[in-house]
Design a protein around this motif. Sequence first.
Motif, PDB file in Angstrom:
ATOM      1  N   LEU A  32     -42.668  16.918  29.888  1.00  0.00           N
ATOM      2  CA  LEU A  32     -42.155  18.244  30.214  1.00  0.00           C
ATOM      3  C   LEU A  32     -41.792  18.918  28.895  1.00  0.00           C
ATOM      4  O   LEU A  32     -40.833  18.528  28.233  1.00  0.00           O
ATOM      5  CB  LEU A  32     -40.933  18.119  31.127  1.00  0.00           C
ATOM      6  N   LEU A  33     -42.583  19.920  28.525  1.00  0.00           N
ATOM      7  CA  LEU A  33     -42.476  20.507  27.197  1.00  0.00           C
ATOM      8  C   LEU A  33     -42.097  21.972  27.270  1.00  0.00           C
ATOM      9  O   LEU A  33     -42.404  22.669  28.234  1.00  0.00           O
ATOM     10  CB  LEU A  33     -43.814  20.377  26.453  1.00  0.00           C
ATOM     11  N   GLY A  34     -41.464  22.435  26.199  1.00  0.00           N
ATOM     12  CA  GLY A  34     -41.119  23.846  26.102  1.00  0.00           C
ATOM     13  C   GLY A  34     -40.189  24.083  24.939  1.00  0.00           C
ATOM     14  O   GLY A  34     -39.532  23.160  24.461  1.00  0.00           O
ATOM     15  N   PRO A  35     -40.109  25.329  24.465  1.00  0.00           N
ATOM     16  CA  PRO A  35     -39.170  25.638  23.383  1.00  0.00           C
ATOM     17  C   PRO A  35     -37.737  25.501  23.853  1.00  0.00           C
ATOM     18  O   PRO A  35     -37.462  25.388  25.055  1.00  0.00           O
ATOM     19  CB  PRO A  35     -39.514  27.100  23.030  1.00  0.00           C
ATOM     20  N   ASN A  36     -36.803  25.486  22.915  1.00  0.00           N
ATOM     21  CA  ASN A  36     -35.393  25.426  23.271  1.00  0.00           C
ATOM     22  C   ASN A  36     -35.048  26.564  24.217  1.00  0.00           C
ATOM     23  O   ASN A  36     -35.429  27.712  23.996  1.00  0.00           O
ATOM     24  CB  ASN A  36     -34.521  25.508  22.019  1.00  0.00           C
ATOM     25  N   GLY A  37     -34.306  26.234  25.273  1.00  0.00           N
ATOM     26  CA  GLY A  37     -33.924  27.254  26.240  1.00  0.00           C
ATOM     27  C   GLY A  37     -34.962  27.517  27.309  1.00  0.00           C
ATOM     28  O   GLY A  37     -34.806  28.453  28.108  1.00  0.00           O
ATOM     29  N   ALA A  38     -36.008  26.680  27.370  1.00  0.00           N
ATOM     30  CA  ALA A  38     -37.074  26.913  28.354  1.00  0.00           C
ATOM     31  C   ALA A  38     -36.668  26.524  29.768  1.00  0.00           C
ATOM     32  O   ALA A  38     -37.310  26.922  30.729  1.00  0.00           O
ATOM     33  CB  ALA A  38     -38.333  26.146  27.950  1.00  0.00           C
ATOM     34  N   GLY A  39     -35.613  25.708  29.909  1.00  0.00           N
ATOM     35  CA  GLY A  39     -35.172  25.261  31.222  1.00  0.00           C
ATOM     36  C   GLY A  39     -35.470  23.804  31.516  1.00  0.00           C
ATOM     37  O   GLY A  39     -35.232  23.327  32.631  1.00  0.00           O
ATOM     38  N   LYS A  40     -35.953  23.067  30.516  1.00  0.00           N
ATOM     39  CA  LYS A  40     -36.346  21.671  30.731  1.00  0.00           C
ATOM     40  C   LYS A  40     -35.160  20.807  31.158  1.00  0.00           C
ATOM     41  O   LYS A  40     -35.241  20.068  32.141  1.00  0.00           O
ATOM     42  CB  LYS A  40     -36.959  21.083  29.450  1.00  0.00           C
ATOM     43  N   THR A  41     -34.066  20.870  30.404  1.00  0.00           N
ATOM     44  CA  THR A  41     -32.916  20.014  30.700  1.00  0.00           C
ATOM     45  C   THR A  41     -32.308  20.361  32.048  1.00  0.00           C
ATOM     46  O   THR A  41     -31.939  19.474  32.825  1.00  0.00           O
ATOM     47  CB  THR A  41     -31.863  20.133  29.582  1.00  0.00           C
ATOM     48  N   THR A  42     -32.221  21.639  32.372  1.00  0.00           N
ATOM     49  CA  THR A  42     -31.703  22.043  33.684  1.00  0.00           C
ATOM     50  C   THR A  42     -32.569  21.481  34.796  1.00  0.00           C
ATOM     51  O   THR A  42     -32.061  20.979  35.809  1.00  0.00           O
ATOM     52  CB  THR A  42     -31.659  23.576  33.785  1.00  0.00           C
ATOM     53  N   LEU A  43     -33.882  21.518  34.610  1.00  0.00           N
ATOM     54  CA  LEU A  43     -34.794  21.000  35.628  1.00  0.00           C
ATOM     55  C   LEU A  43     -34.634  19.499  35.806  1.00  0.00           C
ATOM     56  O   LEU A  43     -34.537  19.002  36.939  1.00  0.00           O
ATOM     57  CB  LEU A  43     -36.234  21.344  35.247  1.00  0.00           C
ATOM     58  N   VAL A  44     -34.588  18.750  34.703  1.00  0.00           N
ATOM     59  CA  VAL A  44     -34.472  17.293  34.853  1.00  0.00           C
ATOM     60  C   VAL A  44     -33.104  16.911  35.415  1.00  0.00           C
ATOM     61  O   VAL A  44     -32.986  15.920  36.146  1.00  0.00           O
ATOM     62  CB  VAL A  44     -34.765  16.540  33.535  1.00  0.00           C
ATOM     63  N   GLU A  45     -32.074  17.682  35.128  1.00  0.00           N
ATOM     64  CA  GLU A  45     -30.765  17.389  35.708  1.00  0.00           C
ATOM     65  C   GLU A  45     -30.791  17.534  37.224  1.00  0.00           C
ATOM     66  O   GLU A  45     -30.112  16.791  37.942  1.00  0.00           O
ATOM     67  CB  GLU A  45     -29.700  18.301  35.094  1.00  0.00           C
ATOM     68  N   MET A  46     -31.583  18.474  37.737  1.00  0.00           N
ATOM     69  CA  MET A  46     -31.716  18.609  39.191  1.00  0.00           C
ATOM     70  C   MET A  46     -32.518  17.443  39.767  1.00  0.00           C
ATOM     71  O   MET A  46     -32.199  16.923  40.840  1.00  0.00           O
ATOM     72  CB  MET A  46     -32.362  19.950  39.532  1.00  0.00           C
ATOM     73  N   ILE A  47     -33.556  17.007  39.060  1.00  0.00           N
ATOM     74  CA  ILE A  47     -34.333  15.845  39.520  1.00  0.00           C
ATOM     75  C   ILE A  47     -33.466  14.597  39.509  1.00  0.00           C
ATOM     76  O   ILE A  47     -33.574  13.730  40.386  1.00  0.00           O
ATOM     77  CB  ILE A  47     -35.582  15.663  38.646  1.00  0.00           C
ATOM     78  N   GLU A  48     -32.566  14.490  38.520  1.00  0.00           N
ATOM     79  CA  GLU A  48     -31.668  13.340  38.400  1.00  0.00           C
ATOM     80  C   GLU A  48     -30.521  13.370  39.405  1.00  0.00           C
ATOM     81  O   GLU A  48     -29.788  12.388  39.544  1.00  0.00           O
ATOM     82  CB  GLU A  48     -31.072  13.296  36.992  1.00  0.00           C
ATOM     83  N   GLY A  49     -30.327  14.498  40.093  1.00  0.00           N
ATOM     84  CA  GLY A  49     -29.227  14.622  41.030  1.00  0.00           C
ATOM     85  C   GLY A  49     -27.920  15.028  40.395  1.00  0.00           C
ATOM     86  O   GLY A  49     -26.875  15.021  41.056  1.00  0.00           O
TER      87      GLY A  49
END
Length: 306
Positions: A32-49
């Motif tokens: 899951l790739l993207g520049p800083n602020g792309a939303g990657k960490t927010t997305l994985v936090e939702m997948i992680e619960g």
Amino acid sequence: MIEVNQVSKRFGQLQAVDNVTFSVAQGDFLALLGPNGAGKTTLVEMIEGLSTPNSGTIVLQGTKTWAQHSNELRHMMGVSLQETQLVDRLTVRETLRLFGSFYGIGNRQCDDVLALLNLEEKASHFVNQLSGGQRQKCTLGLALIHRPQILILDEPTTGLDPQSRREIWEILQHLKAEKVTMILTTHYMEEAQTLCNRIVMMNQGRIIASGTFQELLLKYAPDEIVQFSLESPQSTPVLDQIPGLHTFDWDAETGSGTLKLAHIHEGLSPFLAQLSAQNLTLKQLECRQQTLDDLFLALAGRGLND
């Protein structure tokens, strides 16, 4: 194994994730790739619960959601966050045993993880005595202690030296051979290309491209790159009639240029011949495929680390 369907997440006026849909099959390694602020960490936090979507659904193993199956999902998922604070005055073995106790795991499995991580000689060392690479291995061990079916790693090798990074790659490739499913966020193109069979690119909360690395290159950045500089920077080369030449950019201040060619093997010889005909001497020459950062510059107008 993982189904993300029309997921969105907003923080006040910020739309961090915007209607994202993708899936990860069992045994897949997805970057899951993207520049800083792309939303990657927010997305994985939702997948992680760790966070709940404002809209959309996340389903694991076909039917399981965090709302109804949280305890079961915690036992099947291993997570390594961007930053993990360890207890400095616990040894590596004590740290693994502590986390193993949360899952009712005995000492034997802790020893197996130490062997997998090649940390057996450091087992009795305090965490604060570890090098950066060893500490990162220990953090990875906490995610692996209960033998998860799904592994989510958020930039696990950021700041590590090349040798430490490759040691972690070897561990992850071992897990890939065992059909563990993984989502990896990273800024390292080589890491994504080496470990992952699929790539999802995000920008401003949305997916802008997905596929294998070669599929993305072929679709969005098929040109090959020739970068060069001259011994006489004040000389501006005249380059034309080079087979497959799409663009030529020249920086007179640094005496360097960039060509985008359909095929380097067809255009390189005519390029060198034209420089020779103009009595221009190369100082530096690099030929390469475009990278994931090049892809982002083409797709999003900014690089991975911007």
